[in-house]
Design a protein around this motif. Sequence first.
Motif, PDB file in Angstrom:
ATOM      1  N   THR A   1       0.833  -1.197   0.000  1.00  0.00           N
ATOM      2  CA  THR A   1       0.000   0.000   0.000  1.00  0.00           C
ATOM      3  C   THR A   1       0.876   1.258   0.000  1.00  0.00           C
ATOM      4  N   GLU A   2       1.905   1.252   0.847  1.00  0.00           N
ATOM      5  CA  GLU A   2       2.797   2.407   0.916  1.00  0.00           C
ATOM      6  C   GLU A   2       3.518   2.611  -0.412  1.00  0.00           C
TER       7      GLU A   2
ATOM      8  N   SER B   1       2.448   1.670  -3.359  1.00  0.00           N
ATOM      9  CA  SER B   1       1.442   2.107  -4.322  1.00  0.00           C
ATOM     10  C   SER B   1       1.174   3.600  -4.181  1.00  0.00           C
ATOM     11  N   ILE B   2       1.084   4.084  -2.960  1.00  0.00           N
ATOM     12  CA  ILE B   2       0.853   5.512  -2.716  1.00  0.00           C
ATOM     13  C   ILE B   2       2.043   6.324  -3.233  1.00  0.00           C
ATOM     14  N   CYS B   3       3.250   5.855  -2.933  1.00  0.00           N
ATOM     15  CA  CYS B   3       4.453   6.553  -3.407  1.00  0.00           C
ATOM     16  C   CYS B   3       4.513   6.569  -4.934  1.00  0.00           C
TER      17      CYS B   3
ATOM     18  N   ARG C   1       1.995   6.459  -7.027  1.00  0.00           N
ATOM     19  CA  ARG C   1       0.987   7.396  -7.548  1.00  0.00           C
ATOM     20  C   ARG C   1       1.447   8.851  -7.386  1.00  0.00           C
ATOM     21  N   ILE C   2       2.046   9.163  -6.248  1.00  0.00           N
ATOM     22  CA  ILE C   2       2.551  10.518  -6.025  1.00  0.00           C
ATOM     23  C   ILE C   2       3.660  10.822  -7.029  1.00  0.00           C
TER      24      ILE C   2
END
Length: 119
Positions: free
Chosen positions: A96-97, A99-101, A103-104
Amino acid sequence: SPVKADTDKSKCDRIFHLCDINKDGFLDFAELNGLFVAASGDQLTQDAFQEMCYRLGCDEDQGLDAAALLRSYIEMVEGDLDEDLQALEEHAKADTEKSICDRIFQFCDLDEDGFLDFA
């Protein structure tokens, strides 16, 4: 005891949910291998998967359902529920972390060259 059985079932259901990537209600070879790798670092062999399906009365083309996974922990003493759940939750959090990175990064990579320019 019934409380332990309920707790074990709940933990096993969580493991199943985390591993059933395609959400078809079964853990196929690839999904069960993901559990093995996350929990122990070891790969599951196709032969071991077939043997597990046979011993649990599952169709190897479908894999294990949630009840069969629970039976594997109880009857076959495959893995440790607490350790496996902790390992999977750590992997899920890391995914999840990441994936967030990702996307950013994609949002900030305005020229889409794979680098962030500071200009």
